[in-house]
Design a protein around this motif. Sequence first.
Motif, PDB file in Angstrom:
ATOM      1  N   ASN A 184       0.033   0.786  -4.207  1.00 50.66           N
ATOM      2  CA  ASN A 184      -1.172  -0.215  -4.625  1.00 50.66           C
ATOM      3  C   ASN A 184      -2.637   0.290  -3.724  1.00 50.66           C
ATOM      4  O   ASN A 184      -2.812  -0.710  -2.762  1.00 50.66           O
ATOM      5  CB  ASN A 184      -0.583  -1.751  -4.394  1.00 50.66           C
ATOM      6  N   LEU A 185      -3.098   1.128  -3.959  1.00 50.37           N
ATOM      7  CA  LEU A 185      -4.154   1.639  -3.140  1.00 50.37           C
ATOM      8  C   LEU A 185      -5.480   0.828  -3.416  1.00 50.37           C
ATOM      9  O   LEU A 185      -6.509   0.796  -2.613  1.00 50.37           O
ATOM     10  CB  LEU A 185      -4.486   3.081  -3.569  1.00 50.37           C
ATOM     11  N   ALA A 216      -1.475   6.677   0.424  1.00 47.22           N
ATOM     12  CA  ALA A 216      -0.470   5.695   0.437  1.00 47.22           C
ATOM     13  C   ALA A 216       0.415   5.652   1.877  1.00 47.22           C
ATOM     14  O   ALA A 216       0.776   4.484   2.282  1.00 47.22           O
ATOM     15  CB  ALA A 216       0.306   5.734  -0.661  1.00 47.22           C
ATOM     16  N   ILE A 262       0.953  -1.200  -0.054  1.00 47.13           N
ATOM     17  CA  ILE A 262       0.106  -0.141   0.135  1.00 47.13           C
ATOM     18  C   ILE A 262       1.068   1.235  -0.121  1.00 47.13           C
ATOM     19  O   ILE A 262       0.726   2.081  -0.750  1.00 47.13           O
ATOM     20  CB  ILE A 262      -0.895  -0.071   1.277  1.00 47.13           C
ATOM     21  N   TYR A 301     -11.217   2.909  -0.322  1.00 48.80           N
ATOM     22  CA  TYR A 301     -10.593   4.030  -0.852  1.00 48.80           C
ATOM     23  C   TYR A 301     -11.477   4.584  -1.992  1.00 48.80           C
ATOM     24  O   TYR A 301     -11.947   4.074  -2.673  1.00 48.80           O
ATOM     25  CB  TYR A 301      -9.365   3.520  -1.612  1.00 48.80           C
ATOM     26  N   THR A 356      -1.790   5.387   5.234  1.00 48.13           N
ATOM     27  CA  THR A 356      -2.371   3.911   5.726  1.00 48.13           C
ATOM     28  C   THR A 356      -1.213   2.845   5.566  1.00 48.13           C
ATOM     29  O   THR A 356      -1.292   1.972   6.333  1.00 48.13           O
ATOM     30  CB  THR A 356      -3.394   3.574   4.641  1.00 48.13           C
ATOM     31  N   GLY A 357      -0.458   2.964   4.505  1.00 42.41           N
ATOM     32  CA  GLY A 357       0.683   1.968   4.431  1.00 42.41           C
ATOM     33  C   GLY A 357       1.718   1.921   5.658  1.00 42.41           C
ATOM     34  O   GLY A 357       1.793   0.991   6.259  1.00 42.41           O
ATOM     35  N   ALA A 387      -8.718   6.337   4.104  1.00 43.68           N
ATOM     36  CA  ALA A 387      -8.713   5.859   2.739  1.00 43.68           C
ATOM     37  C   ALA A 387     -10.193   6.245   2.355  1.00 43.68           C
ATOM     38  O   ALA A 387     -10.191   6.509   0.940  1.00 43.68           O
ATOM     39  CB  ALA A 387      -8.736   4.189   2.795  1.00 43.68           C
ATOM     40  N   LEU A 420      -7.007  -1.107  -0.535  1.00 43.17           N
ATOM     41  CA  LEU A 420      -7.824  -0.472   0.614  1.00 43.17           C
ATOM     42  C   LEU A 420      -9.197  -0.626   0.032  1.00 43.17           C
ATOM     43  O   LEU A 420      -9.571  -0.146  -0.922  1.00 43.17           O
ATOM     44  CB  LEU A 420      -7.408   0.782   0.549  1.00 43.17           C
TER      45      LEU A 420
END
Length: 98
Positions: free
Chosen positions: A26-27, A45, A22, A33, A48-49, A94, A30
């Motif tokens: 690579n959203l 990104a 993420i 999102y 949250t990541g 997200a 989620l």
Amino acid sequence: MNTSALVVGATALALLAAGVSIARGNLWLLANYDPERAAGDSRVARVTGGTIVAYGVVTAGLAVALRRGPVADGWWLAWTLLTLIVAFGVAAVASGRA
């Protein structure tokens, strides 16, 4: 081998892999999102990541503690509450609500 330690350790590895993915953009991982409401792909990104990676590290720490011996119920309760906080926080960021 303690099965709880094994399951929690595998969960930690999955969290770390997902968090890094993420954070790299690579959203689509989620579920909540919403690109139209979110504050920007790079911020979402990163926040949250990074949060999921940090949670994975905490989970790995719990797995190590479980491997060493029995863990008090307080640790399980703290980990469960942290799980809820992380889940709602990541979902809010997200979806663009935070």
